[in-house]
Design an enzyme around this catalytic site. Structure first.
Site, PDB file in Angstrom:
ATOM      1  CB  SER A   1      14.804  79.861  32.039  1.00  0.00           C
ATOM      2  OG  SER A   1      15.461  79.435  30.873  1.00  0.00           O
TER       3      SER A   1
ATOM      4  CG  HIS B   1      19.221  82.206  29.476  1.00  0.00           C
ATOM      5  ND1 HIS B   1      18.112  82.617  28.786  1.00  0.00           N
ATOM      6  CD2 HIS B   1      18.820  81.161  30.251  1.00  0.00           C
ATOM      7  CE1 HIS B   1      17.085  81.864  29.129  1.00  0.00           C
ATOM      8  NE2 HIS B   1      17.494  80.963  30.009  1.00  0.00           N
TER       9      HIS B   1
END
Length: 318
Positions: free
Chosen positions: A102, A210
């Site tokens: 990420s 997300h």
């Protein structure tokens, strides 16, 4: 342009990996700041590139101070990239591949030479701001579901409003993200229907990343990505944390990042891709302790070096 062919690489096929938000901890920047002159110089340059006391927070900030997304993201980035400066300063070599989880993908891009670290820390500061803003007024939650196979978790999440799989971290760890209500309902279903053990652990983040909740942030952030200045080439290929594709040019990485805020992180896919390409050694950069365990689960027998202080650099096999 492609990856530079003029770099001295490790004899043992090696990947540098960088953690994301949730890995932060008080004092995370202190060991490398105090133990390496090169890292200290880089840290101070990054501190000057943002509009808050980055260095102070990385050295002395408490858990609450480091939890706010607009602070966490540049702080984790700075901690990783300064440790990377210490490794390069001591070993003078670049890895066969880099990747990040990420937020860590931005650190990986900078470590690979595709993005100036000062540009990178300002960029992730903005990323944190838009993600934090997108979640205002929303009670969000992210949880890791343990011991249940990823396909079962994905099936339970499929079709639910404001909920999605946020990360495939390993064969026995899948992260789901969304509103508090949606996550709670999915967890109840999993615990009621799982054929074996099902454990749920809340992540140390403040918002539902997300997931569809942060879609507004993704739309706002595209312009920032497209405007950032990139280098002409990478020193090491960057493995995508969402598709597991291997990118050999900085622009390819940035294009991939345009949809990353809402996309599921496929860390299992990253490790599979690296294993298939012959990687035998992983170097986990700070704030360390999360990715190493996931790598060990997905790539048994691989060597993992967890960097917690400059003294650990000597453990990297050249």
């Amino acid at each position: 342009m492609s990856v530079s062919a003029n770099e001295d690489r490790f004899d043992v096929p090696t990947a540098f990996v960088f953690p994301g938000q949730g890995s932060q901890e008080p004092g995370m920047g202190r060991p490398f700041y105090e133990g390496c002159a090169r890292a200290r110089t880089v840290f101070e340059r990054l501190d000057a590139a943002v509009d808050f006391e980055l260095l102070s927070l990385c050295l002395e900030g408490d858990g609450d101070a480091l939890r706010r997304t607009r602070i966490t993201q540049p702080a984790v980035f700075a901690t990783g990239i300064t440790a990377h400066a210490a490794v390069v300063d001591r070993l003078g070599r670049v890895p066969q591949y880099v990747s990040g989880h990420s937020l860590g993908q931005y650190t990986a891009l900078a470590a690979a030479g595709g993005l100036d670290p000062r540009t990178g820390v300002a960029l992730v500061r903005k990323r944190g701001e838009v993600m934090e803003r997108a979640c205002e007024g929303v009670s969000g939650r992210m949880v890791a579901v343990l011991f249940v196979d990823p396909e079962t978790v994905a099936a339970v999440c499929d079709g639910r409003d404001r909920l999605d799989v946020a990360g495939f971290n390993g064969p026995r760890q899948t992260v789901i993200s969304g509103t508090e209500t949606a996550v709670e309902a999915a967890v109840e279903t999993l615990q009621e229907t799982a054929s074996g053990p099902c454990r749920v652990v809340d992540l140390e983040v403040g918002e539902a990343f997300h997931s569809p909740v942060v879609a507004p942030a993704e739309r706002r952030f595209v312009d920032e990505l497209e405007a950032c200045s990139l280098a002409d080439e990478l020193r090491s290929p960057v493995v995508s944390d969402t598709t597991a594709d291997v990118h050999e040019a900085p622009g390819e990485v940035v294009t991939d990042l345009e949809s990353q805020i809402t996309a599921a992180i496929d860390w299992s896919g990253v490790v599979d891709a690296l294993r298939e390409r012959g990687v035998e050694q992983y170097v986990e950069f700070p704030p360390a302790g999360t990715l190493g365990d996931l790598i060990a689960e997905s790539h048994p027998g691989a060597r993992v070096v967890t960097l917690e202080s400059p003294g650990d650099v000597g453990e990297i096999e050249r």
